[in-house]
Design an enzyme around this catalytic site. Structure first.
Site, PDB file in Angstrom:
ATOM      1  N   ALA A 148       0.854  -1.190   0.000  1.00  0.00           N
ATOM      2  CA  ALA A 148       0.000   0.000   0.000  1.00  0.00           C
ATOM      3  C   ALA A 148       0.887   1.237   0.000  1.00  0.00           C
ATOM      4  O   ALA A 148       2.118   1.139  -0.025  1.00  0.00           O
ATOM      5  CB  ALA A 148      -0.905  -0.009   1.236  1.00  0.00           C
ATOM      6  N   LYS A 149       0.221   2.381   0.083  1.00  0.00           N
ATOM      7  CA  LYS A 149       0.949   3.662  -0.006  1.00  0.00           C
ATOM      8  C   LYS A 149       2.080   3.760   1.010  1.00  0.00           C
ATOM      9  O   LYS A 149       3.118   4.340   0.734  1.00  0.00           O
ATOM     10  CB  LYS A 149      -0.024   4.820   0.232  1.00  0.00           C
ATOM     11  CG  LYS A 149      -0.843   5.136  -0.992  1.00  0.00           C
ATOM     12  CD  LYS A 149      -1.384   6.552  -0.937  1.00  0.00           C
ATOM     13  CE  LYS A 149      -2.323   6.814  -2.103  1.00  0.00           C
ATOM     14  NZ  LYS A 149      -3.708   6.975  -1.727  1.00  0.00           N
ATOM     15  N   ARG A 150       1.850   3.173   2.214  1.00  0.00           N
ATOM     16  CA  ARG A 150       2.863   3.293   3.264  1.00  0.00           C
ATOM     17  C   ARG A 150       4.203   2.708   2.833  1.00  0.00           C
ATOM     18  O   ARG A 150       5.241   2.995   3.409  1.00  0.00           O
ATOM     19  CB  ARG A 150       2.362   2.623   4.551  1.00  0.00           C
ATOM     20  CG  ARG A 150       2.257   1.115   4.481  1.00  0.00           C
ATOM     21  CD  ARG A 150       1.764   0.523   5.800  1.00  0.00           C
ATOM     22  NE  ARG A 150       0.321   0.401   5.817  1.00  0.00           N
ATOM     23  CZ  ARG A 150      -0.346  -0.675   5.396  1.00  0.00           C
ATOM     24  NH1 ARG A 150       0.316  -1.728   4.934  1.00  0.00           N
ATOM     25  NH2 ARG A 150      -1.647  -0.725   5.441  1.00  0.00           N
ATOM     26  N   HIS A 151       4.192   1.840   1.806  1.00  0.00           N
ATOM     27  CA  HIS A 151       5.435   1.221   1.347  1.00  0.00           C
ATOM     28  C   HIS A 151       6.108   2.023   0.236  1.00  0.00           C
ATOM     29  O   HIS A 151       7.037   1.530  -0.401  1.00  0.00           O
ATOM     30  CB  HIS A 151       5.158  -0.203   0.861  1.00  0.00           C
ATOM     31  CG  HIS A 151       4.590  -1.077   1.928  1.00  0.00           C
ATOM     32  ND1 HIS A 151       3.320  -1.592   1.880  1.00  0.00           N
ATOM     33  CD2 HIS A 151       5.122  -1.490   3.107  1.00  0.00           C
ATOM     34  CE1 HIS A 151       3.093  -2.303   2.975  1.00  0.00           C
ATOM     35  NE2 HIS A 151       4.168  -2.252   3.736  1.00  0.00           N
ATOM     36  N   GLY A 152       5.624   3.232  -0.002  1.00  0.00           N
ATOM     37  CA  GLY A 152       6.207   4.028  -1.088  1.00  0.00           C
ATOM     38  C   GLY A 152       5.302   3.964  -2.306  1.00  0.00           C
ATOM     39  O   GLY A 152       4.228   3.366  -2.262  1.00  0.00           O
TER      40      GLY A 152
END
Ligand code: GLU
Length: 329
Positions: free
Chosen positions: A259-263
């Protein structure tokens, strides 16, 4: 051959699958894996492919995301035989299905709010899990009204499907034998929303049936949904039921769903910074056991080499070195 012999019938693909992006955001590497595997299976096994844009989740639908999804699939080198179709242009197939469910006492209107439902939930598994928002609360069975044939006469309230307390079993082509009791896990689930639209579970069944889809290939976050969908096929008397292939999710290095949290793993981001589709496909190929380490590859070569039987069974982890490989020049 007699002079007026009828022309040979054009072979009609007996099997059909669909690519079904939701235009709620940009496609990312996890979607690339799912769509590539789905497309490769179809092209290898002679299934027709329908492209369906699942645009019913209107509060979350982003302008331009449908076209972006189409452009991104093309950029990957994928194609399809029919579509794109959407779900918002014509509500009739879904309202027809709701009339059937209501008339056959399979569905009922339910105006209860989430808070009212949670208040009524007594068993721990009926409560939503604060640590896992994806875990749905079970709809308490005592909140179900007496079942009776009804008219589908209020399309701006939620309607729930009365889940029978029975075990659903099916053989997933990748995940293996499955066993679910929907009444025990999620209980009566929403099939029509107060926004005046079918819920995902109903829309997907109505569309897969009317579009002739016999093969559903998708990520295994929807494995639990398959049992709900099979209940709807049965309640609506729709046949054939599709066969399912649920693929393990792509996770970030922390073990959580990519998801977004991973870049920024959006495919459009890689394309914009000059990463070729063949690098994305090469990484997916390594994840899927097509090659030991990523190597640039075209979609056709991926399809030729992909083998569901040798695809690793566990979840796939996107590691920092995967990102580095994509960005290598
Ligand atoms: N539209 C859904 C998604 O993008 C897929 C639904 C399905 O394959 O049944 O996750």
């Amino acid at each position: 051959m007699p002079p007026h012999a009828p022309p040979e019938p054009v072979p009609v693909a007996a099997e059909r699958t669909r690519l079904a992006p939701s235009p709620t955001g940009a496609l990312h590497l996890g979607n690339a894996r799912t769509f590539l595997v789905n497309w490769a299976l179809a092209r290898r096994r002679g299934w027709a492919i329908t492209l369906r844009i699942e645009d019913l989740d209107t509060p979350r639908t982003k302008p331009g995301a449908a076209q972006d999804a189409i452009d991104t699939l093309r950029w990957l080198g994928l194609d399809w035989d029919d579509g794109p179709f959407d779900q918002t242009t014509d509500p009739t197939p879904y309202t027809d299905a709701m009339r059937t469910l209501a008339a056959d006492a399979h569905a009922y209107p339910c105006a209860l709010t989430r808070a009212q439902i949670e208040d009524a939930a007594s068993a721990p598994h009926e409560r939503a899990d604060a640590d896992d928002p994806a875990r749905e609360a079970r709809f308490p069975p005592e909140l179900r009204p007496a079942l009776a044939p009804r008219a589908f006469d209020d399309p701006v309230t939620n309607w729930r499907f009365a889940a029978p307390d029975e075990e659903i079993t099916f053989d997933d082509d990748f995940a293996g034998p499955q066993r679910r009791n929907v009444a025990q896990s999620v209980g009566d689930f929403v099939v029509w929303t107060k926004r005046g639209q079918p819920a995902y579970q109903l829309a997907v069944v109505v569309d897969d049936h009317r579009q002739g889809v016999t093969r559903v290939v998708r990520a295994d976050d929807l494995l639990d949904s398959a049992a709900r969908q099979l209940l709807l096929y049965r309640a609506l008397g729709l046949r054939p039921e599709p066969s399912y292939t649920h693929l393990p999710l792509v996770l970030g290095p922390d073990g959580r769903r990519l998801a977004k949290r991973h870049g920024d793993t959006r495919l459009s981001h890689y394309r914009d910074v000059g990463v070729g589709a063949e690098r994305v496909i090469g990484l997916v190929a390594a994840w899927c056991g097509v090659c030991a380490t990523p190597e640039p590859m075209h979609a056709d070569d991926f399809a030729a080499a992909f083998d569901l039987d040798t695809m690793p069974k566990g979840p796939i982890t996107m590691r920092p070195e995967d990102e580095a490989w994509l960005l290598q020049r």
